[in-house]
Design a protein around this motif. Structure first.
Motif, PDB file in Angstrom:
ATOM      1  N   GLY A 114       0.790  -1.230   0.000  1.00 36.36           N
ATOM      2  CA  GLY A 114       0.000   0.000   0.000  1.00 36.36           C
ATOM      3  C   GLY A 114       0.820   1.275   0.000  1.00 36.36           C
ATOM      4  O   GLY A 114       0.286   2.354   0.243  1.00 36.36           O
ATOM      5  N   THR A 115       2.108   1.162  -0.269  1.00 32.73           N
ATOM      6  CA  THR A 115       2.976   2.349  -0.287  1.00 32.73           C
ATOM      7  C   THR A 115       2.872   3.077  -1.619  1.00 32.73           C
ATOM      8  O   THR A 115       2.319   2.552  -2.593  1.00 32.73           O
ATOM      9  CB  THR A 115       4.445   1.961  -0.042  1.00 32.73           C
ATOM     10  N   GLN A 116       3.403   4.289  -1.653  1.00 30.65           N
ATOM     11  CA  GLN A 116       3.478   5.098  -2.872  1.00 30.65           C
ATOM     12  C   GLN A 116       4.959   5.305  -3.189  1.00 30.65           C
ATOM     13  O   GLN A 116       5.746   5.637  -2.293  1.00 30.65           O
ATOM     14  CB  GLN A 116       2.815   6.451  -2.636  1.00 30.65           C
ATOM     15  N   VAL A 117       5.322   5.115  -4.445  1.00 31.41           N
ATOM     16  CA  VAL A 117       6.717   5.200  -4.873  1.00 31.41           C
ATOM     17  C   VAL A 117       6.844   6.262  -5.957  1.00 31.41           C
ATOM     18  O   VAL A 117       6.085   6.245  -6.929  1.00 31.41           O
ATOM     19  CB  VAL A 117       7.208   3.837  -5.437  1.00 31.41           C
ATOM     20  N   PRO A 118       7.778   7.203  -5.809  1.00 30.45           N
ATOM     21  CA  PRO A 118       7.935   8.215  -6.859  1.00 30.45           C
ATOM     22  C   PRO A 118       8.475   7.618  -8.146  1.00 30.45           C
ATOM     23  O   PRO A 118       9.287   6.697  -8.121  1.00 30.45           O
ATOM     24  CB  PRO A 118       8.937   9.211  -6.274  1.00 30.45           C
ATOM     25  N   ASP A 119       8.030   8.149  -9.248  1.00 32.93           N
ATOM     26  CA  ASP A 119       8.533   7.759 -10.565  1.00 32.93           C
ATOM     27  C   ASP A 119       9.755   8.625 -10.855  1.00 32.93           C
ATOM     28  O   ASP A 119       9.769   9.439 -11.774  1.00 32.93           O
ATOM     29  CB  ASP A 119       7.437   7.967 -11.621  1.00 32.93           C
ATOM     30  N   GLY A 120      10.777   8.464 -10.023  1.00 33.80           N
ATOM     31  CA  GLY A 120      11.989   9.266 -10.138  1.00 33.80           C
ATOM     32  C   GLY A 120      13.221   8.388 -10.118  1.00 33.80           C
ATOM     33  O   GLY A 120      13.149   7.193  -9.844  1.00 33.80           O
ATOM     34  N   PRO A 121      14.396   8.984 -10.348  1.00 32.11           N
ATOM     35  CA  PRO A 121      15.638   8.201 -10.383  1.00 32.11           C
ATOM     36  C   PRO A 121      16.054   7.723  -8.993  1.00 32.11           C
ATOM     37  O   PRO A 121      15.693   8.324  -7.980  1.00 32.11           O
ATOM     38  CB  PRO A 121      16.657   9.200 -10.945  1.00 32.11           C
ATOM     39  N   LEU A 122      16.836   6.649  -8.979  1.00 32.88           N
ATOM     40  CA  LEU A 122      17.394   6.142  -7.727  1.00 32.88           C
ATOM     41  C   LEU A 122      18.480   7.088  -7.233  1.00 32.88           C
ATOM     42  O   LEU A 122      19.219   7.668  -8.027  1.00 32.88           O
ATOM     43  CB  LEU A 122      17.988   4.751  -7.940  1.00 32.88           C
ATOM     44  N   GLU A 123      18.566   7.230  -5.906  1.00 32.32           N
ATOM     45  CA  GLU A 123      19.594   8.069  -5.304  1.00 32.32           C
ATOM     46  C   GLU A 123      19.925   7.501  -3.926  1.00 32.32           C
ATOM     47  O   GLU A 123      19.071   6.899  -3.274  1.00 32.32           O
ATOM     48  CB  GLU A 123      19.087   9.511  -5.192  1.00 32.32           C
ATOM     49  N   THR A 124      21.162   7.675  -3.495  1.00 30.37           N
ATOM     50  CA  THR A 124      21.593   7.196  -2.183  1.00 30.37           C
ATOM     51  C   THR A 124      21.421   8.312  -1.159  1.00 30.37           C
ATOM     52  O   THR A 124      21.907   9.424  -1.378  1.00 30.37           O
ATOM     53  CB  THR A 124      23.071   6.743  -2.223  1.00 30.37           C
ATOM     54  N   PRO A 125      20.758   8.039  -0.035  1.00 28.93           N
ATOM     55  CA  PRO A 125      20.533   9.091   0.964  1.00 28.93           C
ATOM     56  C   PRO A 125      21.771   9.389   1.802  1.00 28.93           C
ATOM     57  O   PRO A 125      22.640   8.536   1.977  1.00 28.93           O
ATOM     58  CB  PRO A 125      19.430   8.501   1.846  1.00 28.93           C
ATOM     59  N   ASP A 126      21.821  10.613   2.330  1.00 28.97           N
ATOM     60  CA  ASP A 126      22.824  11.018   3.319  1.00 28.97           C
ATOM     61  C   ASP A 126      22.264  10.849   4.727  1.00 28.97           C
ATOM     62  O   ASP A 126      23.010  10.768   5.695  1.00 28.97           O
ATOM     63  CB  ASP A 126      23.196  12.503   3.146  1.00 28.97           C
ATOM     64  N   LEU A 127      20.946  10.864   4.828  1.00 25.85           N
ATOM     65  CA  LEU A 127      20.249  10.754   6.113  1.00 25.85           C
ATOM     66  C   LEU A 127      18.954   9.991   5.850  1.00 25.85           C
ATOM     67  O   LEU A 127      18.281  10.254   4.852  1.00 25.85           O
ATOM     68  CB  LEU A 127      19.960  12.149   6.671  1.00 25.85           C
ATOM     69  N   ILE A 128      18.624   9.053   6.732  1.00 28.49           N
ATOM     70  CA  ILE A 128      17.418   8.241   6.564  1.00 28.49           C
ATOM     71  C   ILE A 128      16.487   8.452   7.750  1.00 28.49           C
ATOM     72  O   ILE A 128      16.879   8.228   8.903  1.00 28.49           O
ATOM     73  CB  ILE A 128      17.752   6.740   6.448  1.00 28.49           C
ATOM     74  N   LEU A 129      15.268   8.893   7.482  1.00 30.37           N
ATOM     75  CA  LEU A 129      14.232   8.936   8.508  1.00 30.37           C
ATOM     76  C   LEU A 129      13.626   7.537   8.607  1.00 30.37           C
ATOM     77  O   LEU A 129      13.216   6.961   7.594  1.00 30.37           O
ATOM     78  CB  LEU A 129      13.155   9.962   8.155  1.00 30.37           C
TER      79      LEU A 129
END
Length: 196
Positions: A114-129
């Motif tokens: 039931g999640t929503q996923v952006p139709d955008g490019p993959l990227e590596t985070p600097d900070l994860i909530l």
């Protein structure tokens, strides 16, 4: 044959730890579902102040499920401040999350659970909530039981992990398994706890 100890093949908790965690999940979920009006806004304010005081450019956020703390206004605020907002793309069980770039103009696609996923490019985070159901003052978190964030944090050891929850979701001591990843810090509507 035993599973190897790699982030993509983490095994489950020992039975006693798994049972103890399951019992706590129902208790903590009740606090989350019955939170007082205005708690989400207070929590978002504290998260925004913490994040915007860091140099982190790419922030992995969470688009909420119906009962979860709503971070969507925070996503808009971070994007307006020039930060890259990333949302998780949930893979098949047993794999770490990947993160896709979101902007207010990015279309959202239906994801797993039931999640929503952006139709955008993959990227590596600097900070994860990191969403959670429960936490203790040692930096341990109780998740939903799928292990996605533990696997993800294990593959990104230098990335700061910021849990967020209501103060009422605190428990005295969480049972921990061999693959649980502690948080860098945790933000509630009342305080910020630093663990590293």
């Amino acid at each position: 044959m035993a599973a190897s100890h790699s982030p993509s093949s983490l095994v489950s908790d020992p039975p006693a730890v798994a049972e103890a965690k399951q019992a706590l999940r129902a208790h903590c979920l009740t606090h989350l579902k019955t939170r007082p009006e205005g708690a989400d806004a207070l929590l978002r304010e504290r998260l925004a102040a913490l994040i915007l005081a860091t140099p982190a450019r790419a922030i992995a956020c969470v688009w909420p499920l119906a009962h979860e703390i709503d971070l969507r206004p925070l996503c808009h605020q971070l994007s307006a401040a020039g930060r890259h907002v990333l949302l998780p793309d949930t893979p098949p069980r047993g794999q770490p999350l990947s993160f896709r770039l979101w902007t207010p103009q990015t279309p959202l696609l239906r994801g797993r659970f039931g999640t929503q996923v952006p139709d955008g490019p993959l990227e590596t985070p600097d900070l994860i909530l990191v969403p959670l159901l429960g936490f203790d003052r040692s930096g341990n978190r109780l998740g939903y039981g799928g292990g996605y964030y533990d696997r993800t944090l294990a593959t990104l050891p230098g990335v700061r992990s910021v849990g967020y929850a209501l103060a009422a979701q605190e428990v005295e001591q969480l049972p921990t398994g061999p693959y649980d990843q502690p948080l860098s810090c945790l933000v509630t509507e009342r305080e910020t706890l630093h663990f590293d």
